[in-house]
Design a protein around this motif. Structure first.
Motif, PDB file in Angstrom:
ATOM      1  N   LEU A   1       0.812  -1.215   0.000  1.00 39.48           N
ATOM      2  CA  LEU A   1       0.000   0.000   0.000  1.00 39.48           C
ATOM      3  C   LEU A   1       0.847   1.268   0.000  1.00 39.48           C
ATOM      4  CD1 LEU A   1      -2.808  -1.093   2.483  1.00 39.48           C
ATOM      5  CD2 LEU A   1      -3.075  -0.648   0.039  1.00 39.48           C
ATOM      6  N   GLU A   2       2.099   1.148   0.391  1.00 44.14           N
ATOM      7  CA  GLU A   2       2.987   2.305   0.375  1.00 44.14           C
ATOM      8  C   GLU A   2       3.636   2.528  -0.985  1.00 44.14           C
ATOM      9  OE1 GLU A   2       5.789   1.420   3.402  1.00 44.14           O
ATOM     10  OE2 GLU A   2       4.428   1.912   5.073  1.00 44.14           O
ATOM     11  N   ARG A   3       3.320   1.630  -1.948  1.00 44.94           N
ATOM     12  CA  ARG A   3       3.955   1.694  -3.258  1.00 44.94           C
ATOM     13  C   ARG A   3       2.922   1.695  -4.371  1.00 44.94           C
ATOM     14  NH1 ARG A   3       6.990  -0.347   0.488  1.00 44.94           N
ATOM     15  NH2 ARG A   3       9.277  -0.063   0.434  1.00 44.94           N
ATOM     16  N   SER A   4       3.392   2.041  -5.543  1.00 37.09           N
ATOM     17  CA  SER A   4       2.526   2.068  -6.724  1.00 37.09           C
ATOM     18  C   SER A   4       2.034   0.645  -7.023  1.00 37.09           C
ATOM     19  CB  SER A   4       3.320   2.610  -7.914  1.00 37.09           C
ATOM     20  OG  SER A   4       2.538   2.643  -9.067  1.00 37.09           O
TER      21      SER A   4
ATOM     22  N   ARG B   1      -0.481   3.334  -3.705  1.00 35.80           N
ATOM     23  CA  ARG B   1      -0.217   4.640  -3.104  1.00 35.80           C
ATOM     24  C   ARG B   1      -0.937   5.741  -3.876  1.00 35.80           C
ATOM     25  NH1 ARG B   1       5.913   6.154  -3.117  1.00 35.80           N
ATOM     26  NH2 ARG B   1       5.448   6.063  -5.359  1.00 35.80           N
ATOM     27  N   GLU B   2      -0.887   5.672  -5.215  1.00 31.91           N
ATOM     28  CA  GLU B   2      -1.551   6.679  -6.039  1.00 31.91           C
ATOM     29  C   GLU B   2      -3.062   6.621  -5.873  1.00 31.91           C
ATOM     30  OE1 GLU B   2       0.822   4.777  -6.918  1.00 31.91           O
ATOM     31  OE2 GLU B   2       2.422   5.934  -7.890  1.00 31.91           O
TER      32      GLU B   2
ATOM     33  N   SER C   1      -4.707   5.561  -3.228  1.00 33.20           N
ATOM     34  CA  SER C   1      -5.043   6.075  -1.914  1.00 33.20           C
ATOM     35  C   SER C   1      -5.006   7.601  -1.901  1.00 33.20           C
ATOM     36  CB  SER C   1      -4.073   5.503  -0.870  1.00 33.20           C
ATOM     37  OG  SER C   1      -4.362   6.004   0.416  1.00 33.20           O
TER      38      SER C   1
END
Length: 398
Positions: free
Chosen positions: A384-387, A390-391, A393
């Motif tokens: 979830l912290e990465r593409s 992330r985008e 979110s």
């Protein structure tokens, strides 16, 4: 020719003709049935498999209730793919991915899917774990799975422990150049795709028949079940643990792992090459384990891996201590991390994030219910912290 001989010949011809017609009808029916459920030739498990396991909590701490094992029409453990699945992740691995003792809703891939789906886009996570497989098999899987047709965006691969365990069990007979042997490809295909495949072009006609394929499917299905579970309630673990507890020798020093680690690195690099050729995002995961020095007696009693030879079937085999196994697993994980750094490939270092006790494991390396939740939680935070999550979110917050 006598009348009686003519009648016998006629009966023989009629029976033969009837058998031929029956075989043709069966072949056509099976071909039509196969065509209705298959869109590619390689299946990790039989399509639409439905099995039930009944793990015993006393044998497998942290697991309760029956465990359903279901596959979709692609022979993958997970939901059916739909056009609404805008992000598709396939987890490839062995038994620590497969989670055969956990219910369909409790395996870490299902929990990961649920966690990722708390934020758009709609995510599908399939489980292509098959017990006993190594990086050799995972390379074969990467080469054969039709990622483009399945529209798989990402492959997550949890691996390493079976490469290590097989190196120990084969001892001096271990062949780090097995992949170069002419018979290796066929053997690895059959072991990787236990749900069977349509046959090789060079196979004789009878081996490409649907009837032959059905018999081969049935044989492999029973063999695959026996590889890890042996019985529905997991009582085989009692025997395997007893074998370790009655080891002929407990070794503290590992053999030289250099050639095996070199092979592991080669296989990883080839897996990366295939992923890049197929434009698939690849995320490796280091293998956690219960192994460490100074295990308490109750945790030591849960171990069964780490023997030499056919230790699952034979008593009196030498085994390696938990401390030695920890060192070996660390070497394999460090090799994975090094290759990922050199190739600039994502590698989630899961191993140090999990406790080495029964809050995570029910044996050497296999996750219990809470362990699967922890794996899914750690991995979902990473993703979830990465593409592309992330985008997605960030867009939702606007």
């Amino acid at each position: 020719m006598k009348t009686s001989q003519k009648q016998s010949l006629l009966k023989f011809l009629l029976i033969g003709f009837s058998l031929v017609i029956t075989l043709v009808l069966c072949e056509v029916t099976l071909k039509l049935w196969q065509g209705s459920i298959q869109s590619n030739g390689y299946y990790f498990w039989p399509p639409r498999m439905n099995a039930m396991f009944k793990p015993t909590p006393e044998i497998m701490p942290g697991i309760s209730g029956d465990s359903r094992f279901l596959t979709n029409s692609q022979g993958i453990r997970g939901d059916e793919l739909t056009p609404q699945h805008t992000q598709r992740i396939l987890a490839i691995g062995a038994s620590t991915t497969q989670c055969i003792s956990l219910d369909q809703t409790e395996m870490w891939t299902a929990l990961l899917q649920n966690s990722l789906n708390s934020n758009p886009p709609h995510v599908w996570v399939g489980n292509a774990g098959v017990s006993g497989l190594t990086s050799r098999h995972h390379l074969v899987a990467m080469q054969r799975v039709p990622f483009k047709e399945l529209k798989v965006d990402t492959v997550i691969m949890l691996l390493g422990v079976n490469d290590f365990i097989k190196r120990l069990s084969h001892d001096k007979a271990y062949d780090p150049h097995y992949l170069a042997k002419p018979e290796a490809e066929r053997a690895l295909l059959m072991e990787t795709f236990t749900g069977t495949y349509d046959g090789y072009p060079e196979d004789p006609f009878y081996k490409r028949m649907a009837l032959w394929q059905l018999l081969r499917k049935s044989k492999r299905l029973f063999a695959s079940d026996a590889v890890y579970t042996e019985d529905q309630d997991g009582k085989v673990f009692i025997a395997w643990r007893n074998h370790r507890q009655r080891a002929g020798e407990m070794r503290e020093t590992l053999p030289d792992l250099a050639t095996a680690l070199d092979e592991y690195a080669r296989n990883l690099n080839q897996i990366i090459d295939v992923a890049q050729q197929k434009s698939v995002r690849l995320v490796f995961i280091t293998q956690p384990s219960l192994w460490k020095s100074g295990l308490t007696p109750n945790l030591e009693a849960l171990l069964w891996l780490g023997g030499i030879g056919d230790f699952q079937k034979e008593l009196g085999k030498p085994y390696y201590s938990a401390a030695a196994l920890e060192k070996g697993m660390t070497a394999y994980n460090e090799t994975l991390l090094r290759v990922c750094r050199e190739r600039q490939i994502e590698c989630f270092d899961l191993a140090p994030k999990l406790e080495k006790d029964t809050t995570i494991f029910f044996d050497d390396v296999h996750f219990n219910e809470n362990g699967a939740r922890q794996v899914a939680g750690e991995l979902s935070r990473y993703l979830l912290e990465r593409s592309p999550f992330r985008e997605s979110s960030a867009a939702n917050k606007k």
